[in-house]
Write an enzyme that holds these catalytic residues in place. Sequence first.
Site, mmCIF file in Angstrom:
data_model
loop_
_atom_site.group_PDB
_atom_site.id
_atom_site.type_symbol
_atom_site.label_atom_id
_atom_site.label_comp_id
_atom_site.label_asym_id
_atom_site.label_seq_id
_atom_site.Cartn_x
_atom_site.Cartn_y
_atom_site.Cartn_z
ATOM 1 N N GLY A 8 84.739 4.895 51.689
ATOM 2 C CA GLY A 8 84.883 5.123 50.252
ATOM 3 C C GLY A 8 85.685 6.373 49.977
ATOM 4 O O GLY A 8 85.412 7.126 49.040
ATOM 5 N N GLY A 11 87.179 7.132 46.380
ATOM 6 C CA GLY A 11 86.276 7.124 45.250
ATOM 7 C C GLY A 11 86.062 8.488 44.633
ATOM 8 O O GLY A 11 86.740 9.466 44.953
ATOM 9 N N GLN A 12 85.065 8.560 43.753
ATOM 10 C CA GLN A 12 84.801 9.764 42.965
ATOM 11 C C GLN A 12 84.592 11.000 43.832
ATOM 12 O O GLN A 12 85.191 12.044 43.602
ATOM 13 C CB GLN A 12 83.569 9.538 42.088
ATOM 14 C CG GLN A 12 83.202 10.723 41.210
ATOM 15 C CD GLN A 12 81.858 10.563 40.536
ATOM 16 O OE1 GLN A 12 80.944 9.956 41.083
ATOM 17 N NE2 GLN A 12 81.721 11.122 39.341
ATOM 18 N N ILE A 35 88.916 0.259 51.100
ATOM 19 C CA ILE A 35 88.945 -1.197 51.003
ATOM 20 C C ILE A 35 90.282 -1.614 50.396
ATOM 21 O O ILE A 35 90.932 -0.837 49.695
ATOM 22 C CB ILE A 35 87.783 -1.757 50.165
ATOM 23 C CG1 ILE A 35 87.783 -1.156 48.754
ATOM 24 C CG2 ILE A 35 86.456 -1.511 50.861
ATOM 25 C CD1 ILE A 35 86.783 -1.802 47.809
ATOM 26 N N TYR A 143 70.851 0.475 40.282
ATOM 27 C CA TYR A 143 71.409 1.667 40.922
ATOM 28 C C TYR A 143 70.284 2.513 41.513
ATOM 29 O O TYR A 143 70.334 2.922 42.675
ATOM 30 C CB TYR A 143 72.208 2.465 39.896
ATOM 31 C CG TYR A 143 72.792 3.761 40.406
ATOM 32 C CD1 TYR A 143 73.931 3.763 41.210
ATOM 33 C CD2 TYR A 143 72.226 4.986 40.056
ATOM 34 C CE1 TYR A 143 74.484 4.962 41.666
ATOM 35 C CE2 TYR A 143 72.776 6.188 40.504
ATOM 36 C CZ TYR A 143 73.893 6.163 41.313
ATOM 37 O OH TYR A 143 74.436 7.351 41.758
ATOM 38 N N LYS A 147 69.185 3.259 45.449
ATOM 39 C CA LYS A 147 69.157 4.617 45.989
ATOM 40 C C LYS A 147 67.812 4.930 46.649
ATOM 41 O O LYS A 147 67.765 5.594 47.690
ATOM 42 C CB LYS A 147 69.470 5.639 44.892
ATOM 43 C CG LYS A 147 70.918 5.630 44.435
ATOM 44 C CD LYS A 147 71.883 5.860 45.603
ATOM 45 C CE LYS A 147 73.327 5.910 45.170
ATOM 46 N NZ LYS A 147 74.250 6.046 46.332
ATOM 47 N N ILE A 173 78.090 14.732 38.767
ATOM 48 C CA ILE A 173 79.116 15.548 39.413
ATOM 49 C C ILE A 173 80.349 15.639 38.506
ATOM 50 O O ILE A 173 80.843 14.625 38.013
ATOM 51 C CB ILE A 173 79.486 14.976 40.789
ATOM 52 C CG1 ILE A 173 78.256 15.025 41.703
ATOM 53 C CG2 ILE A 173 80.639 15.754 41.412
ATOM 54 C CD1 ILE A 173 78.471 14.418 43.056
#
Length: 317
Positions: A8, A11-12, A35, A143, A147, A173
């Site tokens: 990833g 990503g962010q 990906i 979500y 987690k 974040i």
Amino acid sequence: MKNILIIGSTGQIGSELTMELRKRYGNEHVVAGYIIGAEPKGELLESGPSTVTDVTDPQGLAKVVKEYDIDTIYNLAALLSVVAEGKPRLAWKIGIDGLWNVLEVAREHNCAVFTPSSIGSFGLSTPHTMTPQDTVQRPGTIYGVSKVTTELLSDYYFKKYGVDTRSVRFPGIISYITPPGGGTTDYAVDIYYHAVRGEQFTCPIKEGTLMDMMYMPDALNAAITLMEADPSRLIHRNGFNVAAMSFAPETVFAEIKKHKPDFQMIYDVDPLKQGIADSWPDCMDDSCARNEWDWRPQFDLSGMTVDMLEKLSKKLL
């Protein structure tokens, strides 16, 4: 850590974590996994190795780990909170089925694994003020459910197989590099963009809603410092509360107004985002992280605001 794989990486968190790890460990030792359709670009592509790495493809994942002699995996593959609510099956497939694949490869190839958890792992029945490290976790979103499962499954692989799993529960974040991307706390990024552009900001979270937040440099340091920590000191592993600042929309608005006196904000509450926000802690107790691996944030709201406005002004204007 000798050779690191970031799953990833575009990503962010991944895009900035990859570059920070390359700065610390050397470009050639940090592989940017991505990906198809989310390929790295610019400096992320040019500064070090990159390869297709899909957590839903265990054979492909194992091939990458062997090819690059990986000993540490940062598994950042996940859908953000609001996006996940619209795609719960996909959120589980990536977040949990994908994690299972990562942990199996790590077990077979003796890799350490970091898979972040979140304040989303808590729920309405969790104490909201100074949320303890060890407390009830009954989230009401896919979500959050994923987690909690991430934490439990990672602990299971450590206890049963000895896989060196570690994680933190990230708050919201905030970054000047990565734009908002479908998280409940994204308003706290978006508000700075509007302020720098001189635009009125419409806040989707109601006044008085406190949530833990963290500036990206502190988030990166938390992830890296934990993976570098002496394992003999770790009483907990998955996942540590980490905190830096807690604020409501009107608080960050007031801080920005100190530098942008003409900035304006109105409210148009998004029921989905507000419902998720209401189920999350106001502030977490991160004393375990401070005691077990010397966690210390460097930025508060004031310092972050100065840096965000300065960096975004250079980026956008």
